[in-house]
Design a protein around this motif. Structure first.
Motif, mmCIF file in Angstrom:
data_model
loop_
_atom_site.group_PDB
_atom_site.id
_atom_site.type_symbol
_atom_site.label_atom_id
_atom_site.label_comp_id
_atom_site.label_asym_id
_atom_site.label_seq_id
_atom_site.Cartn_x
_atom_site.Cartn_y
_atom_site.Cartn_z
ATOM 1 N N PHE A 3 4.451 11.396 -18.897
ATOM 2 C CA PHE A 3 3.084 11.041 -19.265
ATOM 3 C C PHE A 3 2.559 9.922 -18.361
ATOM 4 O O PHE A 3 1.420 9.965 -17.903
ATOM 5 N N GLY A 4 3.373 8.937 -18.058
ATOM 6 C CA GLY A 4 2.978 7.843 -17.159
ATOM 7 C C GLY A 4 2.726 8.350 -15.748
ATOM 8 O O GLY A 4 1.809 7.887 -15.064
ATOM 9 N N PHE A 5 3.527 9.315 -15.313
ATOM 10 C CA PHE A 5 3.340 9.889 -13.982
ATOM 11 C C PHE A 5 2.015 10.648 -13.895
ATOM 12 O O PHE A 5 1.305 10.568 -12.902
ATOM 13 N N ILE A 6 1.662 11.364 -14.945
ATOM 14 C CA ILE A 6 0.392 12.103 -14.982
ATOM 15 C C ILE A 6 -0.781 11.132 -14.937
ATOM 16 O O ILE A 6 -1.764 11.370 -14.227
ATOM 17 N N ILE A 7 -0.689 10.040 -15.656
ATOM 18 C CA ILE A 7 -1.746 9.039 -15.644
ATOM 19 C C ILE A 7 -1.867 8.422 -14.252
ATOM 20 O O ILE A 7 -2.977 8.247 -13.733
ATOM 21 N N LEU A 8 -0.750 8.111 -13.632
ATOM 22 C CA LEU A 8 -0.761 7.532 -12.290
ATOM 23 C C LEU A 8 -1.386 8.491 -11.272
ATOM 24 O O LEU A 8 -2.208 8.082 -10.448
ATOM 25 N N ILE A 9 -1.045 9.758 -11.346
ATOM 26 C CA ILE A 9 -1.609 10.753 -10.430
ATOM 27 C C ILE A 9 -3.110 10.906 -10.672
ATOM 28 O O ILE A 9 -3.897 10.987 -9.724
ATOM 29 N N SER A 10 -3.537 10.931 -11.936
ATOM 30 C CA SER A 10 -4.970 11.087 -12.217
ATOM 31 C C SER A 10 -5.770 9.886 -11.739
ATOM 32 O O SER A 10 -6.887 10.037 -11.236
ATOM 33 N N ILE A 11 -5.223 8.691 -11.832
ATOM 34 C CA ILE A 11 -5.898 7.493 -11.321
ATOM 35 C C ILE A 11 -5.995 7.545 -9.799
ATOM 36 O O ILE A 11 -7.029 7.222 -9.218
ATOM 37 N N ALA A 12 -4.935 7.983 -9.149
ATOM 38 C CA ALA A 12 -4.954 8.097 -7.687
ATOM 39 C C ALA A 12 -5.973 9.136 -7.226
ATOM 40 O O ALA A 12 -6.724 8.909 -6.272
ATOM 41 N N VAL A 13 -6.048 10.265 -7.914
ATOM 42 C CA VAL A 13 -7.024 11.301 -7.556
ATOM 43 C C VAL A 13 -8.440 10.779 -7.779
ATOM 44 O O VAL A 13 -9.334 11.002 -6.953
ATOM 45 N N ALA A 14 -8.670 10.076 -8.870
ATOM 46 C CA ALA A 14 -10.002 9.521 -9.137
ATOM 47 C C ALA A 14 -10.400 8.499 -8.070
ATOM 48 O O ALA A 14 -11.550 8.477 -7.619
ATOM 49 N N ALA A 15 -9.453 7.670 -7.640
ATOM 50 C CA ALA A 15 -9.755 6.684 -6.593
ATOM 51 C C ALA A 15 -10.074 7.373 -5.269
ATOM 52 O O ALA A 15 -10.994 6.964 -4.551
ATOM 53 N N LEU A 17 -11.323 10.422 -4.908
ATOM 54 C CA LEU A 17 -12.636 11.043 -5.056
ATOM 55 C C LEU A 17 -13.757 10.023 -4.929
ATOM 56 O O LEU A 17 -14.775 10.287 -4.293
ATOM 57 N N LYS A 18 -13.559 8.855 -5.528
ATOM 58 C CA LYS A 18 -14.571 7.805 -5.436
ATOM 59 C C LYS A 18 -14.737 7.354 -3.992
ATOM 60 O O LYS A 18 -15.856 7.151 -3.520
ATOM 61 N N ALA A 19 -13.646 7.194 -3.270
ATOM 62 C CA ALA A 19 -13.728 6.797 -1.864
ATOM 63 C C ALA A 19 -14.431 7.871 -1.040
ATOM 64 O O ALA A 19 -15.276 7.566 -0.198
ATOM 65 N N PHE A 20 -14.127 9.132 -1.295
ATOM 66 C CA PHE A 20 -14.746 10.233 -0.551
ATOM 67 C C PHE A 20 -16.242 10.301 -0.827
ATOM 68 O O PHE A 20 -17.053 10.434 0.093
ATOM 69 N N ILE A 21 -16.638 10.178 -2.081
ATOM 70 C CA ILE A 21 -18.061 10.195 -2.430
ATOM 71 C C ILE A 21 -18.759 8.970 -1.852
ATOM 72 O O ILE A 21 -19.886 9.060 -1.370
ATOM 73 N N GLY A 22 -18.097 7.824 -1.861
ATOM 74 C CA GLY A 22 -18.673 6.613 -1.272
ATOM 75 C C GLY A 22 -18.915 6.748 0.212
ATOM 76 O O GLY A 22 -19.927 6.279 0.734
ATOM 77 N N VAL A 23 -17.999 7.408 0.920
ATOM 78 C CA VAL A 23 -18.177 7.630 2.360
ATOM 79 C C VAL A 23 -19.367 8.540 2.598
ATOM 80 O O VAL A 23 -20.186 8.305 3.492
ATOM 81 N N PRO A 41 -13.728 2.325 4.566
ATOM 82 C CA PRO A 41 -14.317 2.615 3.261
ATOM 83 C C PRO A 41 -13.440 2.131 2.117
ATOM 84 O O PRO A 41 -12.220 2.065 2.225
ATOM 85 N N LEU A 42 -14.085 1.785 1.034
ATOM 86 C CA LEU A 42 -13.486 1.310 -0.210
ATOM 87 C C LEU A 42 -12.983 -0.124 -0.097
ATOM 88 O O LEU A 42 -12.969 -0.842 -1.064
ATOM 89 N N ILE A 43 -12.587 -0.552 1.052
ATOM 90 C CA ILE A 43 -12.098 -1.915 1.229
ATOM 91 C C ILE A 43 -13.161 -2.774 1.887
ATOM 92 O O ILE A 43 -13.289 -3.950 1.602
ATOM 93 N N GLY A 44 -13.983 -2.178 2.751
ATOM 94 C CA GLY A 44 -14.969 -2.949 3.488
ATOM 95 C C GLY A 44 -14.246 -3.817 4.500
ATOM 96 O O GLY A 44 -13.111 -3.546 4.893
ATOM 97 N N ASN A 45 -14.871 -4.829 4.930
ATOM 98 C CA ASN A 45 -14.228 -5.761 5.849
ATOM 99 C C ASN A 45 -13.577 -6.878 5.041
ATOM 100 O O ASN A 45 -14.004 -8.019 5.057
ATOM 101 N N LEU A 46 -12.536 -6.522 4.326
ATOM 102 C CA LEU A 46 -11.830 -7.468 3.478
ATOM 103 C C LEU A 46 -11.213 -8.601 4.290
ATOM 104 O O LEU A 46 -11.023 -9.697 3.789
ATOM 105 N N ARG A 47 -10.974 -8.341 5.554
ATOM 106 C CA ARG A 47 -10.370 -9.381 6.397
ATOM 107 C C ARG A 47 -11.278 -10.597 6.530
ATOM 108 O O ARG A 47 -10.811 -11.695 6.795
#
Length: 157
Positions: A3-15, A17-23, A41-47
């Motif tokens: 169950f924890g692995f499924i949650i981790l995978i779904s969070i990674a997929v959502a992130a 997708l968000k990065a792809f839509i943001g681009v 993308p998603l990080i910006g110029n964090l440096r």
């Protein structure tokens, strides 16, 4: 464990997708912005956030020499436009001040926090903002109001 692995995978997929839509969405607006260094993308110029304040000015001067008097830096997901020429800054902020006075559209969560942009710090430039500013300066920051606040006796003194 599964169950924890499924949650981790779904969070990674959502992130992802968000990065792809943001681009995709940010590519529409990049054409109107001044040039800037490469943006991740998603990080910006964090440096830029990792540098100390004493190191920022030489970096900005270097970017001014490479990119010209107007350039864009992404601080996180938001673009920040820097104007490094005095005459261009005067034109942008004084002569065309009303054009650049408005704020960017807020995120949906910020609309809820700011009561749909009905306060002085988040209202769009226009009649609503002018009314808020007039009330703030005439009522709250009026010299008589400030004197009354200073004349009040302190509790416990």
């Amino acid at each position: 464990m599964e169950f924890g692995f499924i949650i981790l995978i779904s969070i990674a997929v959502a992130a992802l997708l968000k990065a792809f839509i943001g681009v995709i969405i940010s590519s529409k607006y990049k054409t109107n912005l001044p040039p800037g260094p490469f943006n991740v993308p998603l990080i910006g110029n964090l440096r830029w956030l990792l540098k100390s304040f004493t190191e920022i000015e030489p970096i900005l001067r270097n970017l001014h020499s490479k990119l010209g008097p107007v350039f864009t830096l992404y601080v996180g997901p938001r673009p920040a436009i820097f104007i490094a020429d005095r005459s261009l800054a005067h034109k942008a902020l004084v002569q065309n001040g009303a054009i650049f006075a408005d704020r960017p559209p807020p995120l949906p969560t910020w609309k809820i926090i700011s009561s749909n942009q009905h306060d002085i710090t988040s209202a769009s430039y226009g009649t609503t903002w002018r009314v808020f500013r007039r009330n703030l300066s005439a009522e709250i920051l009026h010299p008589l109001s400030c004197e009354i606040l200073q004349a009040r006796p302190q509790m416990g003194s």
